[in-house]
Design a protein around this motif. Sequence first.
Motif, PDB file in Angstrom:
ATOM      1  N   ILE C  23       0.888  -1.027  -0.159  1.00 33.87           N
ATOM      2  CA  ILE C  23       0.092  -0.106   0.014  1.00 33.87           C
ATOM      3  C   ILE C  23       0.852   1.341  -0.003  1.00 33.87           C
ATOM      4  O   ILE C  23       0.662   2.150  -0.932  1.00 33.87           O
ATOM      5  N   PRO C  24       1.890   1.414   0.975  1.00 36.67           N
ATOM      6  CA  PRO C  24       2.768   2.602   0.861  1.00 36.67           C
ATOM      7  C   PRO C  24       3.431   2.857  -0.528  1.00 36.67           C
ATOM      8  O   PRO C  24       3.492   3.830  -1.013  1.00 36.67           O
ATOM      9  N   ALA C  25       4.003   1.329  -0.714  1.00 31.75           N
ATOM     10  CA  ALA C  25       4.668   1.529  -2.134  1.00 31.75           C
ATOM     11  C   ALA C  25       3.784   2.008  -3.336  1.00 31.75           C
ATOM     12  O   ALA C  25       4.362   2.821  -4.284  1.00 31.75           O
ATOM     13  N   THR C  26       2.477   1.566  -3.357  1.00 36.68           N
ATOM     14  CA  THR C  26       1.810   2.109  -4.564  1.00 36.68           C
ATOM     15  C   THR C  26       1.515   3.732  -4.335  1.00 36.68           C
ATOM     16  O   THR C  26       1.606   4.228  -5.538  1.00 36.68           O
ATOM     17  N   ILE C  27       1.218   4.294  -3.234  1.00 35.55           N
ATOM     18  CA  ILE C  27       0.801   5.532  -3.093  1.00 35.55           C
ATOM     19  C   ILE C  27       2.240   6.225  -3.597  1.00 35.55           C
ATOM     20  O   ILE C  27       2.246   7.109  -4.252  1.00 35.55           O
ATOM     21  N   LEU C  28       3.422   5.796  -2.830  1.00 34.89           N
ATOM     22  CA  LEU C  28       4.672   6.506  -3.299  1.00 34.89           C
ATOM     23  C   LEU C  28       4.863   6.519  -5.081  1.00 34.89           C
ATOM     24  O   LEU C  28       5.266   7.353  -5.390  1.00 34.89           O
ATOM     25  N   GLY C  29       4.554   5.384  -5.476  1.00 34.17           N
ATOM     26  CA  GLY C  29       4.692   5.071  -6.929  1.00 34.17           C
ATOM     27  C   GLY C  29       4.090   6.245  -7.699  1.00 34.17           C
ATOM     28  O   GLY C  29       4.517   6.800  -8.431  1.00 34.17           O
ATOM     29  N   ILE C  30       2.952   6.011  -7.323  1.00 39.36           N
ATOM     30  CA  ILE C  30       1.741   7.151  -8.194  1.00 39.36           C
ATOM     31  C   ILE C  30       2.485   8.504  -7.882  1.00 39.36           C
ATOM     32  O   ILE C  30       2.620   9.321  -9.058  1.00 39.36           O
ATOM     33  N   VAL C  31       2.912   8.971  -6.972  1.00 40.57           N
ATOM     34  CA  VAL C  31       3.568  10.375  -6.576  1.00 40.57           C
ATOM     35  C   VAL C  31       4.840  10.666  -7.350  1.00 40.57           C
ATOM     36  O   VAL C  31       4.834  11.515  -8.182  1.00 40.57           O
ATOM     37  N   VAL C  32       5.800   9.524  -7.096  1.00 41.24           N
ATOM     38  CA  VAL C  32       7.081   9.766  -7.964  1.00 41.24           C
ATOM     39  C   VAL C  32       6.980   9.694  -9.418  1.00 41.24           C
ATOM     40  O   VAL C  32       7.591  10.200 -10.191  1.00 41.24           O
ATOM     41  N   GLY C  33       5.918   8.788  -9.904  1.00 39.10           N
ATOM     42  CA  GLY C  33       5.739   8.575 -11.469  1.00 39.10           C
ATOM     43  C   GLY C  33       5.134  10.023 -11.709  1.00 39.10           C
ATOM     44  O   GLY C  33       5.403  10.356 -13.200  1.00 39.10           O
ATOM     45  N   ALA C  34       4.257  10.872 -11.033  1.00 38.80           N
ATOM     46  CA  ALA C  34       3.583  12.028 -11.433  1.00 38.80           C
ATOM     47  C   ALA C  34       4.860  13.163 -11.477  1.00 38.80           C
ATOM     48  O   ALA C  34       4.511  13.986 -12.114  1.00 38.80           O
ATOM     49  N   ILE C  35       5.861  13.142 -10.927  1.00 41.97           N
ATOM     50  CA  ILE C  35       6.993  14.191 -10.828  1.00 41.97           C
ATOM     51  C   ILE C  35       7.577  13.868 -12.091  1.00 41.97           C
ATOM     52  O   ILE C  35       8.528  12.777 -11.866  1.00 41.97           O
ATOM     53  N   PRO C  36       7.886  14.727 -12.837  1.00 48.48           N
ATOM     54  CA  PRO C  36       8.910  14.517 -13.898  1.00 48.48           C
ATOM     55  C   PRO C  36      10.295  14.512 -13.204  1.00 48.48           C
ATOM     56  O   PRO C  36      10.490  15.231 -12.604  1.00 48.48           O
ATOM     57  N   GLY C  37      10.918  13.662 -14.060  1.00 48.21           N
ATOM     58  CA  GLY C  37      12.426  13.291 -13.353  1.00 48.21           C
ATOM     59  C   GLY C  37      12.611  12.286 -12.502  1.00 48.21           C
ATOM     60  O   GLY C  37      13.615  11.622 -11.997  1.00 48.21           O
ATOM     61  N   PHE C  38      11.479  11.924 -11.559  1.00 49.73           N
ATOM     62  CA  PHE C  38      11.674  11.271 -10.359  1.00 49.73           C
ATOM     63  C   PHE C  38      10.955   9.776 -11.110  1.00 49.73           C
ATOM     64  O   PHE C  38      10.231   9.281 -10.552  1.00 49.73           O
ATOM     65  N   SER C  39      11.582   9.041 -11.964  1.00 46.37           N
ATOM     66  CA  SER C  39      11.229   7.644 -12.382  1.00 46.37           C
ATOM     67  C   SER C  39      11.459   6.865 -11.146  1.00 46.37           C
ATOM     68  O   SER C  39      11.922   6.987 -10.081  1.00 46.37           O
ATOM     69  N   ALA C  40      10.715   5.571 -11.307  1.00 50.44           N
ATOM     70  CA  ALA C  40      11.059   4.656 -10.388  1.00 50.44           C
ATOM     71  C   ALA C  40      12.402   4.226 -10.141  1.00 50.44           C
ATOM     72  O   ALA C  40      12.667   3.950  -9.204  1.00 50.44           O
ATOM     73  N   ALA C  41      13.120   4.128 -11.243  1.00 55.33           N
ATOM     74  CA  ALA C  41      14.692   4.021 -11.433  1.00 55.33           C
ATOM     75  C   ALA C  41      15.195   4.836 -10.307  1.00 55.33           C
ATOM     76  O   ALA C  41      16.046   4.210  -9.332  1.00 55.33           O
ATOM     77  N   ASN C  42      14.956   6.146 -10.294  1.00 52.14           N
ATOM     78  CA  ASN C  42      15.877   7.120  -9.474  1.00 52.14           C
ATOM     79  C   ASN C  42      15.233   7.013  -8.323  1.00 52.14           C
ATOM     80  O   ASN C  42      16.011   6.710  -7.144  1.00 52.14           O
ATOM     81  N   THR C  43      13.982   6.679  -7.959  1.00 55.46           N
ATOM     82  CA  THR C  43      13.638   6.551  -6.554  1.00 55.46           C
ATOM     83  C   THR C  43      14.016   5.453  -6.042  1.00 55.46           C
ATOM     84  O   THR C  43      14.482   5.496  -4.667  1.00 55.46           O
ATOM     85  N   ILE C  44      14.038   4.189  -6.571  1.00 55.87           N
ATOM     86  CA  ILE C  44      14.841   3.020  -5.981  1.00 55.87           C
ATOM     87  C   ILE C  44      16.190   3.512  -5.524  1.00 55.87           C
ATOM     88  O   ILE C  44      16.722   3.007  -4.515  1.00 55.87           O
ATOM     89  N   ILE C  45      16.954   4.257  -6.621  1.00 54.35           N
ATOM     90  CA  ILE C  45      18.257   4.405  -6.139  1.00 54.35           C
ATOM     91  C   ILE C  45      18.330   5.390  -4.633  1.00 54.35           C
ATOM     92  O   ILE C  45      19.169   5.254  -4.073  1.00 54.35           O
ATOM     93  N   ILE C  46      17.357   6.403  -4.901  1.00 61.30           N
ATOM     94  CA  ILE C  46      17.478   7.262  -3.783  1.00 61.30           C
ATOM     95  C   ILE C  46      16.983   6.420  -2.350  1.00 61.30           C
ATOM     96  O   ILE C  46      17.596   6.713  -1.313  1.00 61.30           O
ATOM     97  N   LEU C  47      16.212   5.453  -2.374  1.00 63.54           N
ATOM     98  CA  LEU C  47      15.674   4.851  -1.366  1.00 63.54           C
ATOM     99  C   LEU C  47      16.451   3.527  -1.345  1.00 63.54           C
ATOM    100  O   LEU C  47      16.180   2.607  -0.377  1.00 63.54           O
ATOM    101  N   LEU C  48      17.852   3.325  -1.882  1.00 70.00           N
ATOM    102  CA  LEU C  48      18.526   2.068  -1.717  1.00 70.00           C
ATOM    103  C   LEU C  48      18.865   1.693  -0.125  1.00 70.00           C
ATOM    104  O   LEU C  48      18.781   0.562   0.012  1.00 70.00           O
TER     105      LEU C  48
END
Lengths: 171, 329, 505
Positions: C23-48
């Motif tokens: 559930i939290p990952a889904t919500i986070l995914g929608i948010v980061v997907g909607a922000i240009p530049g913040f792809s899932a790949a970048n987010t995973i790197i940031i949250l490594l």
Amino acid sequence: MNNDPQSKPRNILPDCIIPAIAFAFTVYYLTTITEVPWISQASAFVVSGLLMLSILAFAVRTVWRIRQHRETCQLSGAFESLLGDIPTMLKRVALLLLSIAFIWVIDNLGFTLSTFIFVFLGILLLSSVENWRNALKVSLSCAVIGYVVFIYLFNTRFPAGPIENWLKGVL
Amino acid sequence: MHKNTRRNFLKLSAAGLAIGLPGLSFGATFPARNMEVFIPTRAGGGADRNFRSFAGVWKNHLDVDLEPAFYPGAAGRVGYETYMGKASDDCHDLIFGNMGPEVLNWVVKPPTSFSVDDYFYFLMVDADPGCVFISEKSSMKTLEDVIAEGKKRTLTIATSRLAHPASLGMLVLANKMGMKVNLIPMSGGKNTRNGVLTGEVDLGVLPATTVMGKKGIKILGLFDEKNLVPEKMAGATLINTEYKLGIPPIAAGARAFGIKKAAADKYPDRFEKLVETGMKVFKDPDYKVAVKKAKAPWAFIVAGGVNECRDYVGNITRIGKEYSGLLKG
Amino acid sequence: MAPELSVFLALFADTLSYWWVIIPATILGIVVGAIPGFSAANTIIILLPITLAMEPATGMIFMVVLYTASRLGAGIPAILVNIPGTAGAAATPLDGYPMAVAGRGQQALAISFTASVGAGIITTIAAIILIPWLSQVAYHLHSVEMIVVMLFGISLIATISAADKIKGLIAGFFGLMIGYIGADVVYEAPRGSFGFLELYDKVPLIPALVGLFAISEAFVVIERNTILSKEGETGQQQAGWGPTLEGIRATIVHWKEVIWTGMLGLVIGVIPGAGAAIASFVAYQQSRLMSKTPELYGSGHVPGLIAPESANNGVTSGTLIPLLIIGVPGGATAAIMAVVLEYHGVNFGPDLFESEPMIAYGSFTAMLVTYVLLGFLILPLTRYFSRVMVVPTLYMVPILIAFTLVGAFVPRAYVFDMGVAIVFGIIGYIARRTGYHVAAILIGVILGPLLENYFLRALRISQGDLGVLFSSTIGNILWVLLLLSVLAPGLKRFLTSSRKTRNAD
């Protein structure tokens, strides 16, 4: 595109900007690859050739249409058709300069402060100075949300300035 | 801005007086602030991993944090240009690079904004040997097979990039054995591995860590004089000694901290402290724990000081120059 | 390798026990997907640091869910404000944005989400069943075949510039030339980079993307009160639940489109180095080709929105298959997942499905659960998301510019990239005002470097022999298909016109 002979001929000059940029860039590009092995040149040669052909076709069509009086090519009115009437034109140019200033200062002022200033001035520019209360509210929330989401939660390496450094000490 | 130079000078002097005392202690206690480390690759890669495990322990010996700043691009060039352009001369700013490919960069195309002698490496943290590997599905099973095949036809060999120590090793071998090889740069270790796995090329060369223990891949040989991880690279030929290549072991990955020459010259005591504390990390039991935790092979952790780094750079530059025509394609 | 149904159901139930991650990952995914530049790949790197600390199965589920949800999130700005948050959503605004401008933003979002969820569920199930076959695709597609796959995507340039072919071609070839800026993969010779080291590795994609789409658009809309057109403003007034239901209905009517473009995405996703951008371009192009009403594409046509959204969600499930089976990631996000799993000592390969079923099949069941969850979570939000459209431009424009410039900064953390975004913003603005298609430029910028990489690699392997391009059977079949798909529209027109003349006779 205007096939009605009765209507005023369309000014084609603004439409020539993209081909002109493309042409200038391609010529520049080709000068940079004179020394590289042919394999690195191959794709660029093919595509630049196709691009030049398309530009040539565009030029021929334009000349043809001008001779038929369906299009004209003149400076007067070109800026208006590209940038809008004078007030809108001024807004656009000012906003562009503001955007350039934004990235110019972001390294020193930091993300939060520059975002605040940019959004605040941007809103004033597009509305009026009387709107400063709303502009302040919106820009302040942008800066705060941006700071909390990007810097505080995501730990993104945004340019740090006085505010970031101060908050880093406080938090 | 320069109109009020005199007034600014006075202001600055006043400010200087105000912070005068701490300023004195600044000289006495080094480091006085967090260290900034420029890393010329992307975050999240092998350099990031090595840096984190090393810096995590080094910070206890330096009593300040080491903050990484990643500058990816142009195979490391952006990072070095930025470091040389932006870093201070007070020994608080370091670079953490991969000596092998990055020094070969300068051999192939020297840097534009600085001289390669303006910085040097002083603390080597690992030596990852270059290896020759093949898909388990390949008809060639040993390095002998590869050499024999290479004498009959041109072999396609995937490599991360042309100017890379692993490519260099392969070129020396091919030259010595009279093999015909065609190096295919795949830009990056993953693509190189994929090219071999999917059968697009005959074999590949890479630093051993990137292929060791990987499904479907067999390591045939190492450009080294000893096999430090025999359990994961069983039967790998030690190419340098076996085929008498006449080259010293040239690690394909050799990460090291570097510093501006000007900084080390200006503050020899600070530099001395960096070397001394850095060397302590290798003896710190916490470091072994950190490396194990990062799943990096401990066998490749090699402590090296100024001299070891200088030797490495000297060797790779010499052989690189010899083969520079081929490294350029 | 496909599991027994009972095993699968047990896994599905097991996956549900990870709800606290999903559930939290889904919500986070929608948010980061909607922000240009913040792809899932970048987010995973940031949250490594967080991901690495999790158990491998938890970490994998977290990453998969984030990835899946971000795909849907990326559609939101693409439709509403013409900013594809990632390259994978670059074809979404082609028909999504015209719908939004016309006041049908809520419908468009509902269509995009329904198509995404539908295609996501179908392709995930298909992936589970087809794993043994799909995992082999990577073995057969080498540089030569990839060249043709890229050309499929590039041929879309001609398609979307139907209104004015010459201008479309100029835009497309200009984009390709821009894509050739930087060092080539073999000789690393810097070309056309204006002396900037930052352009050595090609033009950075996200800055080009936000510049061409978002910043140029921001400069265009300042003369309007809102992003909506005049007709759109009246249309938007009557918002309720109706438009959402209408969007869902419109998608269900086109269920065949959802399935086949989704499956196309799945297959393209399996190919390493292809990815969501190429999948959505190819899907859009093929959908238009098959359509009876190709002329409606680009004006807010429902199938034109369904195709790219179904395809890029098909990619999501496809990209995991080669990763899990042969350790070859299908795309950037999968590559980062590989790093995390390798960190945990997970060994990829067919036996992964026996040794670590929760990671292997669990990835797919997590995806399924996410899609179902997304269906319930995101569809009701369409009504509120679309309100963005009525925010006055005087507020919207500065915020858009500030945050998209920041998005341009994120991937590489260079202020330089913000400058790149502005330059592309200016090019995009001029292009829009003078009738050149920005999407045509963008296709060139995205696919140009990929095409060249494969081309150079193929030529290097063949030692300069151009004959290599026609040396493989699969490659040749693809060439024929490409030729057919390029010639088909003309052929179709010719046949209909000759039939008409015959009928007239």
